[in-house]
Design a protein around this motif. Sequence first.
Motif, mmCIF file in Angstrom:
data_model
loop_
_atom_site.group_PDB
_atom_site.id
_atom_site.type_symbol
_atom_site.label_atom_id
_atom_site.label_comp_id
_atom_site.label_asym_id
_atom_site.label_seq_id
_atom_site.Cartn_x
_atom_site.Cartn_y
_atom_site.Cartn_z
ATOM 1 N N VAL A 49 0.285 -3.449 -5.864
ATOM 2 C CA VAL A 49 0.221 -2.218 -5.091
ATOM 3 C C VAL A 49 -1.190 -1.637 -5.153
ATOM 4 C CG1 VAL A 49 1.156 0.114 -4.823
ATOM 5 C CG2 VAL A 49 2.618 -1.720 -5.666
ATOM 6 N N VAL A 50 -1.645 -1.099 -4.014
ATOM 7 C CA VAL A 50 -2.865 -0.292 -3.986
ATOM 8 C C VAL A 50 -2.437 1.133 -3.637
ATOM 9 C CG1 VAL A 50 -5.165 0.031 -3.001
ATOM 10 C CG2 VAL A 50 -4.202 -2.279 -3.179
ATOM 11 N N THR A 51 -2.789 2.080 -4.489
ATOM 12 C CA THR A 51 -2.371 3.458 -4.251
ATOM 13 C C THR A 51 -3.373 4.427 -4.849
ATOM 14 O OG1 THR A 51 -0.511 5.008 -4.438
ATOM 15 C CG2 THR A 51 -0.979 3.651 -6.364
ATOM 16 N N GLY A 52 -3.224 5.705 -4.531
ATOM 17 C CA GLY A 52 -4.100 6.737 -5.062
ATOM 18 C C GLY A 52 -3.717 7.126 -6.479
ATOM 19 N N ASP A 53 -4.708 7.445 -7.279
ATOM 20 C CA ASP A 53 -4.483 7.820 -8.666
ATOM 21 C C ASP A 53 -4.123 9.306 -8.723
ATOM 22 O OD1 ASP A 53 -4.361 7.980 -11.364
ATOM 23 O OD2 ASP A 53 -6.481 7.542 -11.750
ATOM 24 N N VAL A 54 -2.866 9.595 -8.441
ATOM 25 C CA VAL A 54 -2.389 10.971 -8.407
ATOM 26 C C VAL A 54 -0.940 10.988 -8.897
ATOM 27 C CG1 VAL A 54 -1.644 10.793 -5.994
ATOM 28 C CG2 VAL A 54 -2.136 13.039 -6.956
ATOM 29 N N GLY A 55 -0.539 12.072 -9.523
ATOM 30 C CA GLY A 55 0.826 12.180 -10.013
ATOM 31 C C GLY A 55 1.108 11.189 -11.138
ATOM 32 N N ASP A 56 2.301 10.600 -11.116
ATOM 33 C CA ASP A 56 2.726 9.679 -12.175
ATOM 34 C C ASP A 56 2.363 8.225 -11.892
ATOM 35 O OD1 ASP A 56 3.835 11.912 -13.309
ATOM 36 O OD2 ASP A 56 5.916 11.399 -12.811
ATOM 37 N N ARG A 57 1.602 7.965 -10.839
ATOM 38 C CA ARG A 57 1.356 6.578 -10.433
ATOM 39 C C ARG A 57 0.634 5.759 -11.493
ATOM 40 N NH1 ARG A 57 1.955 9.785 -6.338
ATOM 41 N NH2 ARG A 57 2.904 9.079 -4.376
ATOM 42 N N ARG A 58 -0.317 6.353 -12.190
ATOM 43 C CA ARG A 58 -1.018 5.611 -13.253
ATOM 44 C C ARG A 58 -0.038 5.178 -14.338
ATOM 45 N NH1 ARG A 58 -6.005 4.539 -15.179
ATOM 46 N NH2 ARG A 58 -6.937 5.540 -13.351
ATOM 47 N N VAL A 111 0.834 -1.198 0.000
ATOM 48 C CA VAL A 111 0.000 0.000 0.000
ATOM 49 C C VAL A 111 0.874 1.256 0.000
ATOM 50 C CG1 VAL A 111 -1.863 1.262 1.130
ATOM 51 C CG2 VAL A 111 -1.791 -1.222 1.281
ATOM 52 N N ASP A 112 0.504 2.177 -0.875
ATOM 53 C CA ASP A 112 1.127 3.503 -0.921
ATOM 54 C C ASP A 112 0.012 4.516 -0.667
ATOM 55 O OD1 ASP A 112 2.752 5.745 -1.499
ATOM 56 O OD2 ASP A 112 2.117 5.690 -3.608
ATOM 57 N N PRO A 113 -0.243 4.876 0.595
ATOM 58 C CA PRO A 113 -1.344 5.806 0.890
ATOM 59 C C PRO A 113 -0.962 7.236 0.532
ATOM 60 C CG PRO A 113 -0.169 5.255 2.905
ATOM 61 C CD PRO A 113 0.475 4.460 1.804
ATOM 62 N N VAL A 114 -1.828 7.929 -0.199
ATOM 63 C CA VAL A 114 -1.512 9.293 -0.623
ATOM 64 C C VAL A 114 -2.759 10.170 -0.604
ATOM 65 C CG1 VAL A 114 0.479 8.739 -2.073
ATOM 66 C CG2 VAL A 114 -1.812 8.605 -3.043
ATOM 67 N N LEU A 115 -2.511 11.463 -0.465
ATOM 68 C CA LEU A 115 -3.561 12.466 -0.597
ATOM 69 C C LEU A 115 -3.455 13.079 -1.992
ATOM 70 C CD1 LEU A 115 -3.098 14.276 2.846
ATOM 71 C CD2 LEU A 115 -4.636 12.359 2.309
ATOM 72 N N ASP A 116 -4.456 13.839 -2.375
ATOM 73 C CA ASP A 116 -4.399 14.545 -3.651
ATOM 74 C C ASP A 116 -3.782 15.916 -3.397
ATOM 75 O OD1 ASP A 116 -4.664 15.420 -6.198
ATOM 76 O OD2 ASP A 116 -6.855 15.538 -6.203
ATOM 77 N N ASP A 117 -2.454 15.927 -3.251
ATOM 78 C CA ASP A 117 -1.753 17.176 -2.950
ATOM 79 C C ASP A 117 -0.434 17.235 -3.701
ATOM 80 O OD1 ASP A 117 -0.143 15.390 -1.575
ATOM 81 O OD2 ASP A 117 -0.680 16.115 0.426
ATOM 82 N N ALA A 118 0.244 18.369 -3.558
ATOM 83 C CA ALA A 118 1.495 18.582 -4.282
ATOM 84 C C ALA A 118 2.580 17.604 -3.851
ATOM 85 C CB ALA A 118 1.975 20.020 -4.078
ATOM 86 N N VAL A 119 2.570 17.203 -2.579
ATOM 87 C CA VAL A 119 3.577 16.254 -2.096
ATOM 88 C C VAL A 119 3.471 14.945 -2.868
ATOM 89 C CG1 VAL A 119 4.340 14.890 -0.120
ATOM 90 C CG2 VAL A 119 3.673 17.284 0.200
ATOM 91 N N ALA A 120 2.244 14.431 -3.030
ATOM 92 C CA ALA A 120 2.042 13.172 -3.750
ATOM 93 C C ALA A 120 2.360 13.321 -5.232
ATOM 94 C CB ALA A 120 0.612 12.682 -3.558
ATOM 95 N N ARG A 121 1.979 14.451 -5.820
ATOM 96 C CA ARG A 121 2.230 14.647 -7.242
ATOM 97 C C ARG A 121 3.723 14.778 -7.540
ATOM 98 N NH1 ARG A 121 -2.691 17.483 -6.614
ATOM 99 N NH2 ARG A 121 -1.682 19.459 -6.122
ATOM 100 N N ALA A 122 4.476 15.271 -6.560
ATOM 101 C CA ALA A 122 5.912 15.470 -6.775
ATOM 102 C C ALA A 122 6.744 14.226 -6.501
ATOM 103 C CB ALA A 122 6.411 16.603 -5.868
#
Length: 398
Positions: A325-334, A298-309
């Motif tokens: 992996v289960v993670t949030g769809d934010v930044g380059d993760r997709r 698990v990679d827990p993330v919020l929809d914020d600049a920290v996660a996108r960076a």
Amino acid sequence: MKVAFLSTSSPDAPLLVGRLLPLAKEMVRLGHTVHLLVLHHDYRPVPVRQEAGVYIHEVAQMHVRGWGDARRPLSGWPLLRVAFTATLALWRRARQLEVDAYHICKPQPMNGLAGWLAARWKGRPCFLDCDDYEAEANRFAGRWQRAVVRAFEDGLPRHMAGVSVNTRFLAERVRSLGVAPGRIVHVPNGVERARFAREDAQAGLRLRERYGLAGRPVVLYLGTLSLTGHPLDLLLTAFARVSRQMPEAHLVLVGGGEDRPTLERRVAEMGLRERVTFVGAVPPAEVPDYLSLGDVSVDPVLDDAVARARSPLKIFESMAGGLPVVTGDVGDRREILGEGRAGLLVPPGDPQALAEGIVALLRDPVRRRQMAAAGRERAEDYMWDRLVGRFLRVYEVA
């Protein structure tokens, strides 16, 4: 080519283990000479050492003392004293080296000032590597400290011959600061092939026996236990919901950090003490073994600049270790997960969605195997022996 990298991190820190050192090893393999100038969390004067041909110079105390759960950032006068001493030590060592270029790793005051001054003194080009949103992702003792870091983070890129970044968000951010697109090279984080080449089919079983987890579904978090930039409260909230649906499930947190006591209290308050295990920090060589302990990562993330960076090392290592992996769809993760083939993408910052994603994978072994195979295939594109060529392009823009 001879390059000196300047970093404020300790040799065992994720930046060194997951990015700088494997990159440097591949550069040496291609015939380059690389010096890593680093600080140390418990500094003692030691001779320059070599690892796979890379010269590693530990030159001074870093701004954090202790490792793992004993990690404590400095503040006040001790921080100022260490910052001055470390900057001077990095500058002196950098100035002594005969290199063709200097590369500042993270736009921070100590290595930033030391690298820039050394480059000016020697008449050599200076480059910058950005791998995080420093002013947002770090813990600061006061506003003045954040302001200083922000000033370097915003100002330093404009004075560099070229800038390497690990996410598309950072590439756009550096461009918005006035750096020409042609001077920016995007190179994500990656995996050192040698660390994952050793196959031990029994490692996971042995670790499950050690922690009393035989036959139980295991959710794994691998990373720093710091609530600044790592929303582990989101993970705990989600896992509490997982436990209600799957009481046999167990959460294992591998890593150390200053917020472990806070997280342990939170776990007790939530009534999850018997369902959560804190392993602590483990040596980098043991990471593949601990990945084989889990059923999902698990990679827990919020929809914020920290996660996108952030270009999360835990995702690359999970893929290399064959762990979905289960993670949030934010930044380059997709993009990293191949549009969801190598992992499950859920709305960021949503504990219910995160819990549902974890449960869905725990209950579907066929899908887990498919994602594991896709992850290993995706990881090939993120091996440092392949990424090094992209990274070396930054030296062509000077």
